[in-house]
Design an enzyme around this catalytic site. Structure first.
Site, short mmCIF file in Angstrom:
data_model
loop_
_atom_site.label_atom_id
_atom_site.label_comp_id
_atom_site.label_asym_id
_atom_site.label_seq_id
_atom_site.Cartn_x
_atom_site.Cartn_y
_atom_site.Cartn_z
N ASP A 1 -2.83 -67.65 -8.60
CA ASP A 1 -1.98 -66.46 -8.42
C ASP A 1 -2.14 -66.12 -6.93
OD1 ASP A 1 -0.41 -64.33 -10.12
OD2 ASP A 1 -1.57 -63.15 -8.70
N LYS B 1 -5.61 -62.63 -17.70
CA LYS B 1 -5.52 -62.62 -16.23
C LYS B 1 -6.89 -62.32 -15.67
CE LYS B 1 -2.35 -63.02 -12.94
NZ LYS B 1 -1.07 -63.75 -12.97
P1 NDP Z 1 0.60 -66.36 -2.53
O1 NDP Z 1 -0.76 -65.85 -2.26
O2 NDP Z 1 0.86 -67.82 -2.38
O3 NDP Z 1 1.68 -65.59 -1.65
C1 NDP Z 1 1.85 -64.19 -1.71
C2 NDP Z 1 2.81 -63.83 -0.60
O4 NDP Z 1 3.18 -62.47 -0.68
C3 NDP Z 1 2.18 -64.03 0.76
O5 NDP Z 1 3.16 -64.48 1.65
C4 NDP Z 1 1.72 -62.65 1.11
O6 NDP Z 1 1.56 -62.42 2.50
C5 NDP Z 1 2.85 -61.83 0.56
N1 NDP Z 1 2.50 -60.42 0.40
C6 NDP Z 1 3.11 -59.40 0.99
N2 NDP Z 1 2.57 -58.24 0.70
C7 NDP Z 1 1.56 -58.49 -0.10
C8 NDP Z 1 0.62 -57.67 -0.73
N3 NDP Z 1 0.60 -56.32 -0.59
N4 NDP Z 1 -0.26 -58.27 -1.53
C9 NDP Z 1 -0.26 -59.61 -1.66
N5 NDP Z 1 0.60 -60.42 -1.07
C10 NDP Z 1 1.51 -59.87 -0.29
O7 NDP Z 1 0.96 -65.90 -4.02
P2 NDP Z 1 2.07 -66.45 -4.99
O8 NDP Z 1 3.26 -66.89 -4.23
O9 NDP Z 1 1.43 -67.39 -5.93
O10 NDP Z 1 2.41 -65.13 -5.83
C11 NDP Z 1 3.46 -64.24 -5.46
C12 NDP Z 1 3.84 -63.40 -6.66
O11 NDP Z 1 4.30 -64.26 -7.72
C13 NDP Z 1 2.71 -62.57 -7.29
O12 NDP Z 1 3.27 -61.39 -7.83
C14 NDP Z 1 2.21 -63.46 -8.42
O13 NDP Z 1 1.56 -62.71 -9.41
C15 NDP Z 1 3.54 -64.02 -8.91
N6 NDP Z 1 3.50 -65.25 -9.68
C16 NDP Z 1 2.87 -66.36 -9.23
C17 NDP Z 1 2.88 -67.53 -9.97
C18 NDP Z 1 2.27 -68.79 -9.47
O14 NDP Z 1 2.39 -69.81 -10.16
N7 NDP Z 1 1.63 -68.82 -8.31
C19 NDP Z 1 3.53 -67.59 -11.28
C20 NDP Z 1 4.25 -66.38 -11.63
C21 NDP Z 1 4.20 -65.27 -10.86
P3 NDP Z 1 0.40 -63.11 3.35
O15 NDP Z 1 0.95 -64.49 3.68
O16 NDP Z 1 0.27 -62.23 4.54
O17 NDP Z 1 -0.81 -63.16 2.50
O1 2IT Z 2 1.70 -64.89 -13.17
C1 2IT Z 2 1.65 -66.05 -13.58
O2 2IT Z 2 2.35 -66.43 -14.54
C2 2IT Z 2 0.76 -66.99 -12.89
N1 2IT Z 2 0.13 -66.62 -11.91
C3 2IT Z 2 0.61 -68.40 -13.41
C4 2IT Z 2 -0.36 -68.44 -14.54
C5 2IT Z 2 -0.70 -69.82 -15.04
O3 2IT Z 2 -1.56 -69.86 -15.94
O4 2IT Z 2 -0.16 -70.81 -14.58
#
Ligand code: NDP
Ligand code: 2IT
Length: 444
Positions: free
Chosen positions: A166, A126
């Site tokens: 992420d 990561k």
């Molecule tokens: P994004 O940046 O696309 O979205 C994050 C969302 O969470 C935003 O709407 C954000 O608000 C909100 N949020 C609320 N509180 C917090 C905070 N304290 N810190 C950060 N964000 C906050 O991220 P993802 O949707 O990609 O990721 C969301 C979660 O899923 C994370 O835990 C990530 O690690 C996990 N994840 C992501 C994957 C991926 O493929 N993208 C895969 C597996 C897990 P705002 O709009 O105001 O920024």
């Molecule tokens: O938390 C996760 O699994 C991710 N942010 C996606 C990682 C990836 O390599 O697609």
């Protein structure tokens, strides 16, 4: 003292200033007890737990860039390469002001087990930075991404370490980083996933984490004689994972009535309008107040609060430690049946325990959100064979992977006498494969 307790003590001593990392390690090691106890002598002799809790290596570096006023800004960059027993390091890059080494380590540690569960050959890693993309111009984003990759490119490669998106890192950022990697290294290779479709990206990768979460949730319900049809769902977050979770839940006949961002949350009893949410968050990069302004049925509230809304299924999709003990109590009191984590470690340890003890089917992020990284691995496969698969082909593979994950974690829990404990099942199933590879490869 048991081997697990001994190692937990060592890890706590060595990483006292990294609460999120300690939380992640505690959850995993605690739930591995039945599996460790059964193999204690072998694992102790080979220092399996000491090795799996210590990253292979960790990079921390300066990221200087120039803002639109001509001012030089400095951020801190990170890449933690945690474990490559079963494949090249793989895991996303988080761009958020809260990022520090402990947060990247917790995410990298979880990634080892998640990636193992995907059934595909990827190790755990990561990275990220404390850079805040909010309010930055496209030029500033590019300046940061180019500077970040100028250092990161020394440590990654298609067969070495393959970062992805992420929080705060989406298609725009991946594009700028890919361009800089190509420019410096002179190599056109699948070094990042989540790329645009014109330069090696995979169909379904954008939707994969949210869709995968629903494929797994659907299988969980099916195996308990239920379905998504007609269910009320509460989602937190309004980013990549949340948006496509809501979309797929609606396709399955459920109704999602909440979403949230870092400043407030929406209750929309008519069901979240995904097209509008995408416009507000993906195109305008605006606050949820704009969603409420455009949608008469929606109520906007400042702060946090989605878990107080009555639902059958809760899907936390924002960030770590966003579902607390009081929220768990509220969900149980409201009759919630299932909690599946779209985010990484969104539920605190005490909240998880409460949900499990009160009969809620709880599937942690390592299993439930593995669809994103699994589809990243499918992107790597397509890059290697220089072909691209159709949407239907990738989607079918993703569905198959998520259903397989559910059954693997369910079986692992049953094998060790903890039926229904999907947290233990996921950790055990993920761990077993990595340990077998570590033992086969000797002391390294
Ligand atoms: P994004 O940046 O696309 O979205 C994050 C969302 O969470 C935003 O709407 C954000 O608000 C909100 N949020 C609320 N509180 C917090 C905070 N304290 N810190 C950060 N964000 C906050 O991220 P993802 O949707 O990609 O990721 C969301 C979660 O899923 C994370 O835990 C990530 O690690 C996990 N994840 C992501 C994957 C991926 O493929 N993208 C895969 C597996 C897990 P705002 O709009 O105001 O920024
Ligand atoms: O938390 C996760 O699994 C991710 N942010 C996606 C990682 C990836 O390599 O697609």
């Amino acid at each position: 003292m048991s081997y697990v307790d001994e190692v937990l003590e060592i890890v706590q001593k060595k990483n006292a200033d990294q609460p999120e990392f300690l939380q992640a390690v505690t959850e995993v090691l605690d739930s591995l007890r039945p599996c460790i106890d059964a193999n204690e002598e072998l694992y102790r002799k080979n220092a399996i737990l000491e090795r799996i809790t210590e990253p292979d290596r960790q990079f921390m570096f300066r990221v200087p860039w120039v803002d639109d006023n001509g001012q030089v800004q400095v951020n801190r960059g990170f890449r933690v390469q945690f474990n490559n027993a079963i494949g090249p390091y793989k895991g996303g890059l988080r761009l958020h002001p809260s990022v520090n080494l402990g947060i990247i380590k917790f995410l990298g540690f979880e990634q080892i087990f998640k990636n193992s569960l995907t059934t595909l050959p990827i190790g755990g890693g990561k990275g990220g930075s404390d850079f805040d993309p909010k309010g930055k111009s496209d030029r500033e984003i590019m300046a940061f991404c180019q500077s970040f990759m100028t250092e990161l490119c020394k440590y990654i490669g298609a067969d070495v370490d393959v970062p992805a998106g992420d929080i705060g890192t989406g298609a725009r950022e991946i594009g700028f980083m890919f361009g800089q990697y190509k420019r410096i290294r002179g190599m056109y290779e699948g070094v990042l996933t989540g790329k645009g479709l014109t330069y090696g990206g995979s169909l379904v990768r954008t939707e994969a984490t949210g869709y995968g979460l629903l494929y797994l949730t659907q299988e969980l319900l099916k195996c308990h004689g239920e379905s998504m049809e007609g269910k009320t769902v509460c989602v937190s977050g309004a980013g990549n994972v949340a948006i496509y979770a809501i979309q797929k839940a609606h396709q399955m006949g459920a109704k999602c009535v909440t979403c949230s961002d870092s400043t407030g949350w929406i209750y929309d009893p008519e069901g979240i309008d995904v097209a509008l949410l995408k416009e507000v968050k993906e195109v305008k990069r605006a606050r949820l107040t704009e969603y409420a302004a455009a949608r008469p049925s929606a109520q906007y509230h400042e702060g946090r609060g989605v878990w107080q809304i009555k639902c059958d299924i809760a899907l936390p999709c924002a960030t770590q430690n966003e579902l607390l003990l009081d929220d768990a109590k509220q969900l149980v009191a409201n009759g919630c049946k299932a909690v599946c984590e779209g985010a990484n470690m969104p539920t605190t340890l005490d909240a998880t325990k409460y949900l499990q003890e009160n009969g809620v089917w709880f599937v942690g992020g390592k299993a439930a959100n593995a669809g994103g990284v699994a589809t990243s691995a499918l992107e790597m496969s397509q890059n290697s064979e220089r072909l691209s698969w159709t949407f239907e082909e990738v989607d079918a593979k993703l569905q198959n992977i998520m259903v397989t994950i559910y059954h693997n974690i369910d079986d692992a829990a049953k094998r060790y006498g903890v039926e229904g404990d999907y947290v233990a099942g996921a950790n055990i199933a993920g761990f077993e494969k990595v340990v077998e590879a570590m033992l086969a490869q000797g002391v390294c």
